[in-house]
Design a protein around this motif. Structure first.
Motif, PDB file in Angstrom:
ATOM      1  N   ARG A  11       0.828  -1.200   0.000  1.00 45.63           N
ATOM      2  CA  ARG A  11       0.000   0.000   0.000  1.00 45.63           C
ATOM      3  C   ARG A  11       0.869   1.258   0.000  1.00 45.63           C
ATOM      4  O   ARG A  11       0.640   2.195  -0.747  1.00 45.63           O
ATOM      5  CB  ARG A  11      -0.906  -0.029   1.244  1.00 45.63           C
ATOM      6  CG  ARG A  11      -1.977   1.022   1.214  1.00 45.63           C
ATOM      7  CD  ARG A  11      -2.823   0.944   2.465  1.00 45.63           C
ATOM      8  NE  ARG A  11      -3.850   1.963   2.410  1.00 45.63           N
ATOM      9  CZ  ARG A  11      -4.995   1.805   1.793  1.00 45.63           C
ATOM     10  NH1 ARG A  11      -5.270   0.679   1.190  1.00 45.63           N
ATOM     11  NH2 ARG A  11      -5.875   2.779   1.759  1.00 45.63           N
ATOM     12  N   MET A  15       0.941   4.019  -2.930  1.00 45.01           N
ATOM     13  CA  MET A  15       0.545   5.403  -2.676  1.00 45.01           C
ATOM     14  C   MET A  15       1.672   6.379  -3.002  1.00 45.01           C
ATOM     15  O   MET A  15       1.432   7.468  -3.502  1.00 45.01           O
ATOM     16  CB  MET A  15       0.075   5.544  -1.234  1.00 45.01           C
ATOM     17  CG  MET A  15      -1.161   4.696  -1.061  1.00 45.01           C
ATOM     18  SD  MET A  15      -2.151   4.959   0.368  1.00 45.01           S
ATOM     19  CE  MET A  15      -2.161   6.639   0.594  1.00 45.01           C
TER      20      MET A  15
ATOM     21  N   MET B   1      -2.813  14.909  -2.931  1.00 45.70           N
ATOM     22  CA  MET B   1      -3.041  14.126  -1.716  1.00 45.70           C
ATOM     23  C   MET B   1      -4.410  13.466  -1.720  1.00 45.70           C
ATOM     24  O   MET B   1      -4.852  12.950  -0.712  1.00 45.70           O
ATOM     25  CB  MET B   1      -2.939  15.039  -0.486  1.00 45.70           C
ATOM     26  CG  MET B   1      -1.594  15.693  -0.289  1.00 45.70           C
ATOM     27  SD  MET B   1      -0.247  14.526  -0.283  1.00 45.70           S
ATOM     28  CE  MET B   1      -0.442  13.871   1.351  1.00 45.70           C
ATOM     29  N   GLY B   3      -5.554  10.755  -2.988  1.00 43.30           N
ATOM     30  CA  GLY B   3      -5.513   9.327  -2.722  1.00 43.30           C
ATOM     31  C   GLY B   3      -5.463   9.056  -1.230  1.00 43.30           C
ATOM     32  O   GLY B   3      -6.077   8.129  -0.724  1.00 43.30           O
ATOM     33  N   ILE B   4      -4.766   9.908  -0.526  1.00 43.20           N
ATOM     34  CA  ILE B   4      -4.600   9.696   0.907  1.00 43.20           C
ATOM     35  C   ILE B   4      -5.908   9.973   1.640  1.00 43.20           C
ATOM     36  O   ILE B   4      -6.297   9.247   2.543  1.00 43.20           O
ATOM     37  CB  ILE B   4      -3.461  10.580   1.430  1.00 43.20           C
ATOM     38  CG1 ILE B   4      -2.176  10.056   0.804  1.00 43.20           C
ATOM     39  CG2 ILE B   4      -3.380  10.524   2.921  1.00 43.20           C
ATOM     40  CD1 ILE B   4      -0.978  10.840   1.136  1.00 43.20           C
ATOM     41  N   MET B   7      -8.002   7.055   1.384  1.00 44.30           N
ATOM     42  CA  MET B   7      -7.611   5.950   2.247  1.00 44.30           C
ATOM     43  C   MET B   7      -8.244   6.118   3.612  1.00 44.30           C
ATOM     44  O   MET B   7      -8.770   5.177   4.199  1.00 44.30           O
ATOM     45  CB  MET B   7      -6.092   5.962   2.362  1.00 44.30           C
ATOM     46  CG  MET B   7      -5.566   5.010   3.381  1.00 44.30           C
ATOM     47  SD  MET B   7      -3.817   5.268   3.526  1.00 44.30           S
ATOM     48  CE  MET B   7      -3.594   4.845   5.215  1.00 44.30           C
TER      49      MET B   7
END
Lengths: 106, 502
Positions: A11, A15, B1, B3-4, B7
């Motif tokens: 992961r 990322m 950011m 994608g973060i 998450m």
């Protein structure tokens, strides 16, 4: 537990990649090399298929240079096939099986 | 950011929290402190990845439009000045159907530049447009990333139905990458359509693996390359070729391709026309063997490469200078290093019956015939009579039809070739450019340099006085294109060195 750590590490790598942080030149240069590689599709017991690479390895810990290997599942593969990250290792890619050179390489 | 954020909004039960995750979550919190968006709103509206937006379409036009919308919504930040909404619409979205090769080329450029400025997810979404079910290699880099993102819940899909749909799409793409749709003349979205529409289709049984007695016939033109063979373990990859109809690449937009080549090689107009002479719009690409000959630095190898590239042919490059035996024709079955002939390997790799085999520097092959020679090995392939009934010594198969393969050779001096070999080629002379071609060539070289160095849009076009100096230097270098590249590069460096800094 080991599997959980591996998933977390995959992961992290994905990322970082999504944010444009590719493996550094040094990391790729010092990574184990797969030469004469080709893509192999492995049928898993649950019916799914995994993409792996097979070829001759060099500079890989616990292996002799020139050993034929099949990697674990490929997680990321560079668009210009310079490197590949499998679920546990970063590999530098040598020549593809055969003498074919990507068009851009000519 | 983004994608973060995603998450954080996901259900984290699918992966365990480790020190690595904690590191990322800390980073997320720090970033959120800097960000104007309150975290709660992010939680309510997780953004769908552009990858998903592009995938969930019913045809390639809609897919290109979705990619365009996603890019417009995210903005052109970080990209070079060259890219604007108009550029993307004109060069890609509008051309996807009529001029697919040109559109693919523009997509390739855009993807490379998106990657350069770190917008990898957007680049991944656009590179879906480069995936062709007919070419398994086009899936290699895209598929692992999408598969991993889907597994790690990084695609921003929240509802269960969509997640299931994406999983089905990923496995269908995987079948494409395994080559199960190679001989179907369909785009990726045509193959994905039943899944996107939620229609029932038998996902686990792709249409192709038909019984060997009656191989499925692709919709476009096709030919049986390898009618019969006993495949050994060394030749696993060739098993699917036995008795199968292998599709042929069809010539599309020949006029457009001619114009592109003419713009790039203003000095070789006659050569380009000779090279394209055999092409008929809508008919399978079949070109008699061509030998491009001319002095060093006229751009022969690149012209050969661009020719295959624009026609969408699979290219297999063979460096003749390092060939000292008859390996081109295959290594016999008795040897452990047994290997089918080069054209057969090209067909197997590209999945098309008419790949282009680039024979670079053909006159530099070794002249000794102690272990056989390249020149002799080449002969049977260059004539239709013999190439359509070739006996491959490695597959031990008779009647292989390799007559559709296209051979483009380059040489500096065709007089060194033996007569019978030269007679089998159509000799096309690529002349050296002259001063009158300088403005056009220099501009194209400059564009190449800009692209290589990632400085597109930052370099002023060459001024007349600079062209004058370049012309003088180029004349001394005997009008070689390689020399022109160096001279233009040096001009740009000198310009940077003497530029006014304040």
């Amino acid at each position: 537990m080991r599997e959980a750590v591996m998933i977390a590490s995959i992961r992290t790598h994905v990322m970082m990649w999504l944010q444009g942080q590719y493996p550094t030149k040094d990391a790729v240069a010092s990574a184990p090399v797969i030469d004469q590689w080709q893509v192999a599709w492995i049928q898993m017991t649950d019916g799914s298929t995994e993409m792996r690479l097979q070829g001759t390895v060099s500079k890989r810990k616990n292996m002799r240079d020139g050993d034929r290997i099949k990697t674990t599942e490929v997680v990321l593969l560079d668009r210009w096939t310079r490197w590949a990250r499998t679920s546990n290792t970063l590999y530098r890619l040598g020549d593809h099986e055969g003498i074919e050179i990507p068009l851009e390489g000519i | 950011m983004r994608g973060i954020y995603r998450m954080k909004t996901k259900d984290s039960s699918s992966y365990s929290k480790s020190a690595v995750d904690d590191f990322w979550l800390t980073t997320v919190l720090e970033d959120r402190a800097e960000c104007a968006c309150p975290p709660d709103t992010m939680k309510e509206t997780p953004m769908t990845s552009p990858v998903v937006q592009v995938l969930l379409n019913e045809n390639v036009v809609e897919a290109a439009q979705s990619a365009f919308d996603a890019l417009s919504a995210e903005g052109f930040g970080g990209l070079l000045n060259k890219y604007s909404k108009r550029w993307v619409r004109d060069r890609i979205v509008e051309r996807v159907v009529d001029r697919p090769h040109l559109a693919r080329e523009a997509v390739g450029e855009l993807v490379a530049d998106l990657e350069k400025c770190g917008r990898v997810e957007m680049a991944l979404a656009w590179s879906l447009l480069l995936c062709l079910p007919q070419s398994v290699m086009s899936f290699w880099s895209v598929l692992p990333a999408i598969r991993t993102m889907a597994r790690q819940d990084l695609l921003g899909v929240t509802n269960v139905a969509d997640t299931a749909k994406i999983n089905r799409i990923v496995s269908r793409m995987q079948q494409c990458a395994e080559g199960k749709y190679v001989s179907e003349a369909k785009s990726l979205w045509e193959i994905l359509r039943p899944i996107v529409r939620d229609e029932d289709d038998d996902l686990d049984q792709p249409p192709l693996p038909a019984p060997a007695a009656a191989p499925a016939r692709p919709t476009g033109p096709s030919v049986v390359v390898l009618p019969k063979a006993v495949v050994k373990s060394e030749h696993v990859g060739y098993r699917e070729l036995v008795g199968a109809q292998v599709p042929l690449v069809v010539a599309r937009d020949v006029v457009g391709i001619r114009n592109v080549l003419r713009a790039e090689y203003p000095h070789a107009l006659a050569a380009i026309d000779l090279l394209l002479r055999d092409l008929r719009e809508g008919a399978p690409v079949r070109v008699s063997p061509v030998l491009l000959t001319g002095p060093a630095g006229t751009g022969k190898s690149r012209l050969a490469r661009r020719f295959g590239d624009l026609l969408g042919l699979h290219a297999f490059r063979f460096d003749c200078a390092s060939a000292a035996d008859a390996q081109f024709g295959g290594v016999p079955r008795g040897w452990s290093s047994t290997m089918p002939c080069v054209p057969m390997r090209a067909v197997q790799q590209g999945g098309k019956a008419n790949p282009v085999v680039l024979l670079d520097e053909i006159e530099k092959a070794a002249t000794s015939s102690h272990n056989g020679s390249l020149w002799s090995a080449l002969m049977p392939f260059l004539e239709r009579e013999t190439s359509s009934r070739y006996h491959d010594v490695s597959l031990d198969a008779s009647g292989c039809d390799l007559s559709w393969c296209i051979y483009v050779a380059t040489s500096n001096d065709d007089t060194l070739l033996p007569g019978p070999l030269r007679d089998r080629f159509r000799v096309v002379r690529v002349p050296l450019p002259t001063l009158q071609h300088l403005p056009q060539l220099a501009a194209s070289v400059l564009a190449d340099i800009e692209r290589q160095d990632g400085i597109e849009g930052f370099v002023e076009p060459l001024a007349p006085d600079e062209l004058q100096v370049i012309g003088d230097a180029w004349k001394r270098a005997k009008f070689s294109l390689r020399a022109l590249q160096k001279i233009v590069g040096a001009t740009i460096d000198a310009r940077a060195q003497f530029a006014m800094r304040h």
